[in-house]
Design an enzyme around this catalytic site. Structure first.
Site, PDB file in Angstrom:
ATOM      1  N   ASP A  72       1.028  -1.286   0.132  1.00  0.00           N
ATOM      2  CA  ASP A  72      -0.083  -0.068  -0.022  1.00  0.00           C
ATOM      3  C   ASP A  72       0.873   1.321   0.165  1.00  0.00           C
ATOM      4  O   ASP A  72       0.459   2.378  -0.680  1.00  0.00           O
ATOM      5  CB  ASP A  72      -0.845  -0.207   1.343  1.00  0.00           C
ATOM      6  CG  ASP A  72      -2.301  -1.015   1.054  1.00  0.00           C
ATOM      7  OD1 ASP A  72      -2.204  -1.403  -0.052  1.00  0.00           O
ATOM      8  OD2 ASP A  72      -3.037  -1.173   1.960  1.00  0.00           O
ATOM      9  N   GLY A  73       1.982   1.187   0.615  1.00  0.00           N
ATOM     10  CA  GLY A  73       2.722   2.405   0.910  1.00  0.00           C
ATOM     11  C   GLY A  73       3.367   2.722  -0.704  1.00  0.00           C
ATOM     12  O   GLY A  73       3.487   3.877  -1.102  1.00  0.00           O
ATOM     13  N   ASN A 146      -4.245   8.880   1.349  1.00  0.00           N
ATOM     14  CA  ASN A 146      -5.039   8.419   2.531  1.00  0.00           C
ATOM     15  C   ASN A 146      -5.404   9.463   3.480  1.00  0.00           C
ATOM     16  O   ASN A 146      -6.528   9.687   3.938  1.00  0.00           O
ATOM     17  CB  ASN A 146      -3.960   7.604   3.308  1.00  0.00           C
ATOM     18  CG  ASN A 146      -4.146   6.109   2.974  1.00  0.00           C
ATOM     19  OD1 ASN A 146      -5.350   5.715   2.439  1.00  0.00           O
ATOM     20  ND2 ASN A 146      -3.334   5.111   3.382  1.00  0.00           N
ATOM     21  N   ARG A 157       5.282  16.626  25.222  1.00  0.00           N
ATOM     22  CA  ARG A 157       4.165  17.583  25.461  1.00  0.00           C
ATOM     23  C   ARG A 157       3.214  17.751  24.184  1.00  0.00           C
ATOM     24  O   ARG A 157       3.410  17.506  23.121  1.00  0.00           O
ATOM     25  CB  ARG A 157       4.801  19.105  25.435  1.00  0.00           C
ATOM     26  CG  ARG A 157       5.815  19.345  26.527  1.00  0.00           C
ATOM     27  CD  ARG A 157       6.155  20.839  26.531  1.00  0.00           C
ATOM     28  NE  ARG A 157       5.116  21.745  26.684  1.00  0.00           N
ATOM     29  CZ  ARG A 157       5.082  23.071  26.253  1.00  0.00           C
ATOM     30  NH1 ARG A 157       6.167  23.433  26.067  1.00  0.00           N
ATOM     31  NH2 ARG A 157       4.013  23.818  26.530  1.00  0.00           N
ATOM     32  N   ARG A 174      -6.134  20.380  22.843  1.00  0.00           N
ATOM     33  CA  ARG A 174      -4.670  20.046  23.151  1.00  0.00           C
ATOM     34  C   ARG A 174      -4.758  18.576  22.751  1.00  0.00           C
ATOM     35  O   ARG A 174      -5.478  17.563  23.526  1.00  0.00           O
ATOM     36  CB  ARG A 174      -4.421  20.153  24.600  1.00  0.00           C
ATOM     37  CG  ARG A 174      -4.196  21.794  24.645  1.00  0.00           C
ATOM     38  CD  ARG A 174      -3.980  22.027  26.406  1.00  0.00           C
ATOM     39  NE  ARG A 174      -2.583  21.485  26.607  1.00  0.00           N
ATOM     40  CZ  ARG A 174      -2.591  21.021  27.807  1.00  0.00           C
ATOM     41  NH1 ARG A 174      -3.308  20.894  28.600  1.00  0.00           N
ATOM     42  NH2 ARG A 174      -1.147  20.545  28.232  1.00  0.00           N
ATOM     43  N   ASP A 176      -2.159  14.713  20.645  1.00  0.00           N
ATOM     44  CA  ASP A 176      -0.932  14.714  19.970  1.00  0.00           C
ATOM     45  C   ASP A 176      -0.817  14.804  18.344  1.00  0.00           C
ATOM     46  O   ASP A 176       0.045  14.843  17.829  1.00  0.00           O
ATOM     47  CB  ASP A 176      -0.526  13.219  20.092  1.00  0.00           C
ATOM     48  CG  ASP A 176      -0.083  12.962  21.721  1.00  0.00           C
ATOM     49  OD1 ASP A 176       0.163  13.738  22.248  1.00  0.00           O
ATOM     50  OD2 ASP A 176      -0.064  11.554  21.940  1.00  0.00           O
ATOM     51  N   THR A 187      -9.383   3.474   6.979  1.00  0.00           N
ATOM     52  CA  THR A 187      -8.925   2.213   7.189  1.00  0.00           C
ATOM     53  C   THR A 187      -7.585   2.311   7.463  1.00  0.00           C
ATOM     54  O   THR A 187      -7.109   1.182   7.824  1.00  0.00           O
ATOM     55  CB  THR A 187      -9.204   1.139   6.388  1.00  0.00           C
ATOM     56  OG1 THR A 187      -8.680   1.583   4.898  1.00  0.00           O
ATOM     57  CG2 THR A 187     -10.810   1.167   6.342  1.00  0.00           C
ATOM     58  N   LEU A 191      -8.137   4.793  11.398  1.00  0.00           N
ATOM     59  CA  LEU A 191      -8.892   3.729  12.193  1.00  0.00           C
ATOM     60  C   LEU A 191      -8.231   3.339  13.479  1.00  0.00           C
ATOM     61  O   LEU A 191      -9.016   3.069  14.379  1.00  0.00           O
ATOM     62  CB  LEU A 191      -8.965   2.558  11.375  1.00  0.00           C
ATOM     63  CG  LEU A 191      -9.694   1.167  11.638  1.00  0.00           C
ATOM     64  CD1 LEU A 191     -11.130   1.551  12.118  1.00  0.00           C
ATOM     65  CD2 LEU A 191      -9.305   0.074  10.780  1.00  0.00           C
TER      66      LEU A 191
END
Length: 291
Positions: A72-73, A146, A157, A174, A176, A187, A191
């Site tokens: 897929d990459g 994607n 942080r 706030r 990540d 997907t 997901l």
């Protein structure tokens, strides 16, 4: 009917050479012109076949059908380059069953026979267009198949940012980071972050927060015609990046504004006649099996 075939391989992946060899011989037997991608097949021994190898921009102007050998990459990398050329694309998966490269080596020849006999399905998939600007100047202009991900770098942080949909304030959070995914990308990373699975035929984008500070922050599905704006707070300078498909990265600063919209063109994904997206989901996610 396709006559000029472009073959794309896995970067530095000699494990794909056996399949590429079979593809070249197959298409030559069918009297088709075969051209290899210079970027991904630079070391492949083309001399024995008497075929060309072209740089990607030149290759796209020559072919009318693309075959991607990899995972897929690899498919994502080629899809971003091919979107402006209206070329159908078929993915042959080298390893585990893929959501994008969904044809196995075992069924590859049967599928190609069907494709050359015009007995196949072609599905249009949406992409995202990403612009990063500072004081009106464009710093980053890319495409994602994607997802577009705002993600903190190595710092423990959280980062802070505001999100707008069609110039309307959605929230300040706030976390990540944030994943903006196409239905195809629903997907993938989305997901695993708790986002919904979206039918690939829908005109939609999903916004999924990554480890948000407050549990009330839930995934949001918006129209595919919307414009998403991400405006980072001061603490994002040098601590966060925008990442397209996990492959293209741009480090952002506080005054950078990231705009995400649907790309005007589509990817034309070629599937076997009996392709069933939900069957693929069941196989990948082990649905319907005893726990």
């Amino acid at each position: 009917m396709f006559n000029k075939i472009g073959i794309f391989g896995k970067y530095s992946g000699i494990q794909s050479w056996d399949l590429i060899d079979k593809l070249i011989l197959y298409f030559q037997k069918k009297k088709k012109t075969v051209i290899l991608d210079q970027r991904s097949c630079a070391d492949f021994p083309i001399e024995r076949y008497g075929i060309e190898r072209l740089e990607r921009d030149a290759l796209m102007k020559e072919i009318d059908f693309a075959v991607v050998v990899g995972g897929d990459g690899t498919f994502l990398d080629v899809a971003r380059c091919i979107v402006d050329y209206n070329i159908p694309i078929l993915g042959v998966n080298l390893g585990r069953l893929g959501f994008l490269a969904d044809v196995s080596p075992d069924t590859m020849m049967v599928t190609l026979d069907e494709v050359l006999a015009d007995d196949y399905t072609c599905e249009e998939r949406t992409l995202l267009h990403v612009l990063i600007k500072k004081d009106g100047e464009t710093l980053f202009d890319e495409v994602a198949f994607n997802d577009v991900v705002l993600h903190k770098n190595d710092s423990p942080r959280m980062i802070e940012f505001e999100t707008f949909v069609d110039n309307r304030f959605l929230n300040s959070q706030r976390s990540d980071g944030l994943i903006i995914a196409t239905p195809t990308g629903s997907t993938a990373y989305s997901l695993s972050a708790g986002g919904p699975i979206v039918d690939p035929g829908l005109n939609a984008m999903t916004l999924v927060s990554i480890n948000p500070h407050t549990m009330s922050n839930r995934p949001v599905v918006v129209s595919g015609d919307s414009e998403i704006l991400i405006r980072p707070h001061d603490n994002c300078s040098g601590t966060a990046s925008i990442i397209c498909d996990g492959q293209l990265t741009f480090q952002i600063e506080a005054k950078h504004e990231t705009y995400v919209t649907r790309h005007p063109n589509f990817i034309k994904m070629v599937h076997p006649k009996n392709h069933d997206h939900y069957e693929l989901l069941r196989a990948k996610l082990n649905w319907g099996q005893k726990l």
